[in-house]
Design a protein around this motif. Structure first.
Motif, mmCIF file in Angstrom:
data_model
loop_
_atom_site.group_PDB
_atom_site.id
_atom_site.type_symbol
_atom_site.label_atom_id
_atom_site.label_comp_id
_atom_site.label_asym_id
_atom_site.label_seq_id
_atom_site.Cartn_x
_atom_site.Cartn_y
_atom_site.Cartn_z
ATOM 1 N N ILE A 83 25.371 -38.923 -11.127
ATOM 2 C CA ILE A 83 26.775 -38.550 -10.976
ATOM 3 C C ILE A 83 26.807 -37.366 -10.032
ATOM 4 O O ILE A 83 25.812 -36.659 -9.860
ATOM 5 N N ILE A 85 29.367 -34.224 -9.393
ATOM 6 C CA ILE A 85 30.639 -33.572 -9.684
ATOM 7 C C ILE A 85 30.923 -32.453 -8.692
ATOM 8 O O ILE A 85 31.836 -31.666 -8.877
ATOM 9 N N LEU A 137 15.549 -32.211 -14.030
ATOM 10 C CA LEU A 137 16.952 -31.861 -14.228
ATOM 11 C C LEU A 137 17.820 -33.067 -13.918
ATOM 12 O O LEU A 137 17.534 -33.834 -13.007
ATOM 13 N N VAL A 140 23.745 -34.217 -13.281
ATOM 14 C CA VAL A 140 24.895 -33.509 -13.837
ATOM 15 C C VAL A 140 24.734 -32.011 -13.622
ATOM 16 O O VAL A 140 25.621 -31.338 -13.081
ATOM 17 N N ILE A 141 23.587 -31.486 -14.006
ATOM 18 C CA ILE A 141 23.434 -30.040 -14.007
ATOM 19 C C ILE A 141 23.267 -29.510 -12.582
ATOM 20 O O ILE A 141 23.786 -28.447 -12.240
ATOM 21 N N LEU A 144 26.605 -29.670 -10.958
ATOM 22 C CA LEU A 144 27.462 -28.660 -11.592
ATOM 23 C C LEU A 144 27.217 -27.305 -10.939
ATOM 24 O O LEU A 144 28.161 -26.564 -10.615
ATOM 25 N N ALA A 145 25.943 -26.991 -10.726
ATOM 26 C CA ALA A 145 25.614 -25.709 -10.099
ATOM 27 C C ALA A 145 26.106 -25.670 -8.658
ATOM 28 O O ALA A 145 26.725 -24.688 -8.233
ATOM 29 N N THR A 146 25.867 -26.744 -7.900
ATOM 30 C CA THR A 146 26.308 -26.708 -6.504
ATOM 31 C C THR A 146 27.833 -26.781 -6.420
ATOM 32 O O THR A 146 28.422 -26.276 -5.472
ATOM 33 N N MET A 147 28.461 -27.397 -7.412
ATOM 34 C CA MET A 147 29.923 -27.421 -7.443
ATOM 35 C C MET A 147 30.470 -25.996 -7.462
ATOM 36 O O MET A 147 31.386 -25.657 -6.702
ATOM 37 N N GLU A 263 36.766 -34.508 -8.224
ATOM 38 C CA GLU A 263 35.682 -35.311 -8.783
ATOM 39 C C GLU A 263 36.177 -36.183 -9.933
ATOM 40 O O GLU A 263 35.740 -37.312 -10.093
ATOM 41 N N LEU A 264 37.122 -35.660 -10.712
ATOM 42 C CA LEU A 264 37.618 -36.456 -11.830
ATOM 43 C C LEU A 264 38.313 -37.710 -11.319
ATOM 44 O O LEU A 264 38.031 -38.822 -11.762
ATOM 45 N N ILE A 267 35.693 -40.106 -9.904
ATOM 46 C CA ILE A 267 34.880 -40.755 -10.938
ATOM 47 C C ILE A 267 35.730 -41.746 -11.722
ATOM 48 O O ILE A 267 35.300 -42.853 -12.040
ATOM 49 N N THR A 277 28.876 -46.530 -16.101
ATOM 50 C CA THR A 277 28.176 -45.251 -16.119
ATOM 51 C C THR A 277 26.758 -45.415 -16.655
ATOM 52 O O THR A 277 25.955 -44.508 -16.574
ATOM 53 N N LEU B 137 29.275 -41.369 -22.409
ATOM 54 C CA LEU B 137 28.441 -40.251 -21.965
ATOM 55 C C LEU B 137 29.227 -38.953 -22.118
ATOM 56 O O LEU B 137 30.405 -38.897 -21.779
ATOM 57 N N LEU B 143 34.931 -34.798 -19.384
ATOM 58 C CA LEU B 143 35.693 -34.704 -18.134
ATOM 59 C C LEU B 143 37.077 -35.312 -18.344
ATOM 60 O O LEU B 143 38.105 -34.749 -17.924
ATOM 61 N N GLY B 317 27.276 -19.415 -9.100
ATOM 62 C CA GLY B 317 26.648 -20.684 -8.742
ATOM 63 C C GLY B 317 25.186 -20.484 -8.394
ATOM 64 O O GLY B 317 24.314 -21.246 -8.833
ATOM 65 N N ILE B 320 23.123 -19.857 -11.589
ATOM 66 C CA ILE B 320 22.841 -21.071 -12.373
ATOM 67 C C ILE B 320 21.748 -21.869 -11.695
ATOM 68 O O ILE B 320 20.769 -22.299 -12.319
#
Lengths: 335, 344, 504
Positions: A83, A85, A137, A140-141, A144-147, A263-264, A267, A277, B137, B143, B317, B320
């Protein structure tokens, strides 16, 4: 002790004809989607007399199609059981960089557009590389960080300013027509065809499905899983930049909080389009129908003065609908 | 993978050097604490108003809400899940409670807090149901619910803010009053830490959360119901978000549609900094609180150091990203050292 | 009161398409170590799962202390004192040793339900001391070695007051010294009256520990004997059910020039100093105990993981393999051990599975030609005699043997010189086994160099032209055809304590 005799093997032939079942043909998610789309159009028509009007349909299309470009690579990503996001943030960053190099660094607009695409692709490339280099990793994670990071950089560049003053011709992306057809619609159709062919008719597309079903077996079968993933995530970044161009063009300016929560929507459109998914499943035609369902639904509700923020509920509910219905269906079939 | 492991140390076969990163794993909390102290000293040198009582209390109250949410998020992450909806749940609970108290000024603060928790629990139950019973999920379920709750918030508020003058003083007092000279918010946070500590280390159910996250297959053989555990953690997360909704609105004396938008990311950042494994199974309360404190200090210190507030997201960011990547590097170092010690 | 603590009569268990257990019997005395032996797929694992309540038997009865009993879930079996230690250790790597021991039956304060950590740590410590282990109960499980984790599993069984402990291949991943520790523990448990069902492939284990042995073969009960009442050869016949040489097709395959040479290959922590050569038309058996590093060697040759030292030459040229695609292009193919996870995409049809490694063969500039694809898939599927209706039948619908044939067909899409087969007949029924042996012989006749990894001794002996035996990451013996014997292989595969000084 009795011996097992070796069975003399019979020469067998296998059929190479694809079996066709009428039941399977009609039992497809896309038919349901088409029915929903018709329902949405019927509902809108009954709610507002202005809906079924060529001009209004055309304008509506121009408004919601910008984010549709990201749906295709997102579908690829979701088929691979990943995914992304960060796409909304990528839209923001690439458009902010575009506006800044044009307004502050004195680059030509053509140059700025090219830079925008490069920045978008670069964002996607970074996501892809991190995901394949740090397999422990989940996507998702990392996204999420790059988002947070990408939008953070956009804020560092522009703070909370808007940047616009684009040359007049730039508005063509968002508002232009070719023979009475919105330019964005033409480009959307081309993109849909290209991505559809890529997914369904090429070895690359076959590899995407293989990875989605079983990435280990794919690797053992000689599929370059890492390269495929990096390319797909880079494509997602690139298409986010395309979205950024259309969005900035239509709005006449950009700011760091642009495309928040895209993103929502993206998706949701992909999931509604039948992209599972759980990976491995879905066709691009479904996502095309889903884009129009979500778009027209939002537009129609806008016509009857439902505030845009309430529409969040609709998109959220559609996403849930898309992921829950196949599960319910399946469990009933099993029983 | 089954591999031979010799009892005797076998340094002679070590072709390559052992990873030094691995030793970081043992000193995680201490390292975090040291970093916080260094940071505080650094900021203090740049701006002496940093370590004043006023500023420290301000920082502590800000961190209180963040850390309460981080405790809940830790449990969700331990079960290999994620919850992106907490900002929205917080906003919805805050908005509804604010509307109730502004319409009815005699509404008691305690009742307001309980109502907020109740709203949060309902929100969490829905997510828990989606994740555990239907098998959606966590990222998708939360979300979707994030948007639905956020949409509800806008819908009930009709796009209007509820500001301090509409709220009764008793309500604003929830966050600003103090008991025994300590701010109530901080007391509530301490209470949450203590209960969470007892729950996760001294009750069966608490340990079962870790068991499910560490190895769901084994948990099944042991007879632990994964569904119940998932339901529980998302409900707890919802309840804590609901509580924080009330605290937030009381503290900032304002409820609006976009309250705490994106706050979930700071919470997740605090957990990751605190050493909670995204792969599930591990996460310590102390680490998470330290992580929250670090994020709280950063948020507070940036303006004091004349860094534009717009750098905040970028820094968050980066933190993290660096924290998760470092986690992986450390883990790889540990594994590599294991391999090197293996005798062949 | 019955003399048997546990007795199973006429147990039958069917799964869709297979009978996993067919009318099997088992009797276990108090304070006895009872070996359960049989080849892979003989039904041992299913049998354990019936005893521990994971599966319910379709037919047959279980008696505990002479009284009939049935379990509907693992907890019920645990409650009456049955514990199992599985081959793949099932634990919580992030939790402490104490927690792993007490998970599911924690000690809690009778009123407040608070966990009594102090008591649990103490009891864990005392059980571990009793087992002769000095592991700190507060340590994290994931930091322990496999052997130590196994001891924790035994401690867990003891803490539940288990009267019957089932050990499923506990020594498979252990060194000689570690195995010795385990034997000692098993013996002391036996002396305290615990009954142990010991499952192992190692004859050594059985002779060292057990007093009774029961043999299963192809889901059937073959018999039970006192360990001293049966010779090694009789036992092998009971397990294998045939004279070893007879089942293997004997086709003369001419052996040609050297095609692959491996020199001093090493990977930190997995294997070291691996050298061998392979000629065209030759079948090189690679055997050794599970965990000796066979699969790891093969995976580095195929580019799944990288080796740290040494070099590989194919037809005299030094290779640089970075990923499986490189290996396949250069001429090395690999049939992986785990068909379901590594070999096939079960949700796909036979055809798509076969063509996945070689999409470029029937596509132009990346565009698929589905007509050519179907032709190629059909041709190859027929070549390996896959039993199915059409190439669109899902791989998941096939039997183990047919799945393996599809996996072999995948190899035939590429232009290979060397084929590596990792446990090619694992989980495959007898009929399909013969067919797979035929295919392997055919491949050798066609001039492929073949490396066959196998744990099944009759198979290695019957099929190979030479046998390399691995132990603890090294090749300890290279046997020529005239030297082949079970004893020679076992001697090279088992670690002997006095040998240790020479190694490394």
């Amino acid at each position: 002790m009795a011996q097992k005799s070796i069975q003399p093997y019979v020469q067998r032939t296998l059929s190479a004809e694809r079996p066709f079942s009428i039941k399977q043909f009609f039992f497809q998610w896309e038919w349901l989607l088409a029915a929903i789309l018709l329902g949405v159009i019927a509902l809108n028509t009954s709610l507002s007399p202005y809906f079924l009007n060529v001009n209004s349909l055309r304008d509506a299309t121009m408004v919601f199609l910008d984010k549709a470009f990201i749906v295709f690579p997102m579908a690829f990503i979701m088929i691979m059981r990943d995914i992304d996001i960060s796409v909304g943030s990528t839209v923001a960053l690439s458009s902010v960089v575009m506006a800044t190099v044009y307004n502050s660094l004195g680059a030509s607009m053509e140059m700025a557009v090219v830079i925008c695409l490069i920045v978008g692709a670069l964002c996607g490339l970074i996501n892809g590389l991190l995901i394949v280099k740090f397999k422990e990793l989940s996507a998702v994670i990392i996204t999420l960080a790059t988002m947070i990071l990408y939008r953070g950089i956009a804020y560092i560049i522009l703070e909370d300013q808007a940047s616009g003053n684009f040359p007049e011709w730039f508005g063509f992306f968002g508002w232009g027509y070719v023979y009475g057809i919105p330019f964005i619609l033409i480009l959307f159709i081309i993109a849909a065809l290209l991505f559809g062919l890529l997914l369904h008719k090429t070895t690359f597309g076959r590899h995407i499905y293989a990875i989605g079903h079983n990435d280990i077996a794919s690797k053992f079968s000689g599929v370059n899983v890492d390269r495929t993933k990096v390319i797909v995530f880079t494509l997602a970044g690139l298409m986010a930049a395309v979205t950024a161009i259309f969005l900035a063009s239509r709005m006449g300016s950009t700011r760091p909080n642009i495309a928040n929560m895209y993103e929502l929507d993206v998706i949701a459109m992909a999931a509604l389009g039948g992209i599972s998914t759980a990976g491995g499943k879905g066709r691009l035609i479904g996502t095309v129908i889903a884009i129009f369902i979500v778009g027209y639904l939002q537009y129609g509700l806008g016509l009857i003065n439902i505030p845009s923020q309430t529409l969040l509920i609709v998109v959220g509910a559609l996403l849930l609908f898309a992921v829950i219905v196949p599960k319910l269906n399946l469990s009933r079939l099993k029983k | 993978m089954a591999v031979h492991t010799a009892n005797a140390p076998a340094a002679e076969t070590a072709v390559k050097k052992e990873s030094k990163l691995a030793s970081l794993a043992r000193f995680r909390e201490m390292g975090l604490l040291a970093f916080i102290i260094l940071l505080a000293v650094g900021v203090q040198i740049r701006n002496p108003s940093f370590l004043t009582v006023e500023n420290v209390v301000d920082m502590a109250t800000n961190t209180a809400i963040l850390s309460i949410l981080a405790v809940g998020m830790m449990l969700v992450l331990v079960t290999r899940g994620i919850d992106l909806s907490i900002g929205a749940t917080l906003a919805l609970s805050g908005m509804l409670v604010a509307q109730i108290v502004s319409a009815n000024s005699s509404f008691s603060p305690l009742l307001a807090v309980l109502t907020g928790i109740g709203i949060g629990i309902i929100c969490g139950l829905v997510i828990g149901g989606l994740v555990s019973w239907i098998g959606v999920l966590p990222i998708i379920a939360t979300l979707a619910m994030m948007n639905i709750y956020r949409g509800f918030t806008y819908m009930v508020s009709d796009g209007k803010w509820i500001s301090s003058y509409q709220m009764p003083e008793s309500f604003v007092g929830i966050a600003t009053s103090s008991v025994f000279g300590i701010n109530t918010l901080i007391l509530i946070a301490l209470f949450i830490y203590a209960s969470a500590y007892y729950f996760i280390s001294h009750t069966r159910t608490g340990r079962q959360i870790y068991a499910v996250g560490s190895n769901p297959e084994s948990a099944k053989i042991t007879g632990i119901s994964e569904k119940k555990i998932l339901m529980l953690v998302y409900t707890l997360m919802g309840g804590l978000s609901g509580l924080c909704g009330v605290l937030w609105v009381s503290k900032f004396a304002s409820a609006q549609g976009d309250t705490a938008s994106g706050y979930e990311l700071s919470v997740i950042a605090a957990c990751i900094l605190g050493g909670v494994s995204i792969a599930g199974g591990s996460g310590k309360l102390g680490g998470v609180i330290l992580g929250a404190v670090l994020i709280g200090i950063l948020n507070n210190a940036l303006p004091l150091m004349n860094v534009s507030p717009f750098w905040q997201k970028g820094i968050e960011g980066t933190i993290i990203l660096v924290a998760v990547l470092l986690n992986v590097a450390v883990k790889r170092g540990v594994e590599r050292n294991h391999l090197l010690r293996r005798r062949i | 009161m019955s003399e048997y603590v546990l007795e199973l009569k006429g147990i039958t268990k069917r799964f869709p398409g297979v009978t996993a257990l067919n009318n099997v019997h088992f009797k276990l005395e108090k304070g006895e170590i009872h070996a359960l032996m049989g080849e892979n797929g003989a039904g041992k694992s299913t049998f354990i799962k019936v005893i521990t309540g994971v599966h319910a038997a379709d037919e047959g009865k279980i008696y505990l202390d002479g009284k009939p009993i049935s379990f509907s879930n693992p907890l019920e079996a645990q409650a009456v004192g049955i514990a199992a230690i599985y081959q793949h250790v099932t634990n919580y790597p992030d939790l402490s040793v104490t927690e792993n021991i007490f998970m599911g039956h924690e000690k809690v304060h009778p009123k407040t339900k608070r966990l009594l950590w102090k008591e649990m740590h103490q009891e864990a410590k005392s059980i571990l001391t009793q087992l002769g282990s000095s592991i700190d109960p507060k340590r994290e499980m994931g930091t322990l070695s496999v052997a130590q984790q196994q001891i924790i599993e035994i401690a867990k069984a003891i803490s539940t007051n288990a009267r019957i402990i089932i050990m499923d291949e506990p020594t498979a991943a252990l060194t000689a010294r570690e195995s010795e520790d385990l034997y000692r523990i098993a013996e002391s448990l036996r002396d305290q009256g615990t009954s142990i069902i010991f499952i192992s492939h190692r004859f050594e284990d059985m002779y060292r520990l057990a007093s009774q042995v029961t043999v299963f073969r192809d889901a059937n009960y073959i018999g039970s004997w006192g360990v001293n009442d049966i010779t090694n050869d009789q036992l092998i016949v009971a397990m294998v059910g045939r004279e070893i040489t007879q089942v293997f097709p004997h086709k003369k395959h001419p052996i040609g020039e050297e095609v692959l040479r491996v020199e001093n290959l090493g990977k930190v922590g997995y294997f070291a100093d691996i050298s061998f050569s392979l000629r065209r038309g030759e079948i090189l058996g690679l055997t050794g105990l599970v965990g000796a590093g066979r699969t790891e060697v093969c995976e580095t040759l195929f580019g799944i993981t990288k080796y740290d030292t040494g070099s590989v030459y194919l037809k005299g040229e030094k290779l640089h393999i970075r990923r499986p695609k490189d290996a396949m292009k250069l001429g090395i193919g690999y049939l992986s051990e785990d068909r379901q996870k590594q070999g096939l995409i079960l949700q796909w049809g036979i055809g798509r599975n076969i063509t996945l490694p070689a999409l470029e063969r029937f596509s132009q500039k990346g565009w698929l030609n589905e007509k050519n694809e179907a032709e190629m898939a059909k041709r190859l599927a027929e070549k390996v005699h896959v039993k199915a209706k059409s190439i669109f039948d899902l791989a998941s619908s096939l039997s183990g043997g047919n799945q393996q044939k599809v996996a072999v067909a995948k190899l035939l899409t590429a232009d290979l010189d060397v084929i590596i087969l990792d446990e090619p007949t694992k989980g495959v029924d007898i009929g399909a086994k013969s067919a797979i042996y035929e295919i392997i012989q055919d491949l050798a006749m066609q001039g492929y160099g073949i490396i066959m990894v196998s744990s099944e001794m009759p198979e290695v002996i019957g099929m190979s032209d030479r046998i390399a035996v691995m132990r603890e990451g090294r090749i300890t013996k290279m046997l020529e055809k005239e030297e082949f014997s079970q004893e020679a292989i076992l001697a090279a595969a088992m670690s002997e304590v006095q040998d240790k000084t020479k190694a490394g």
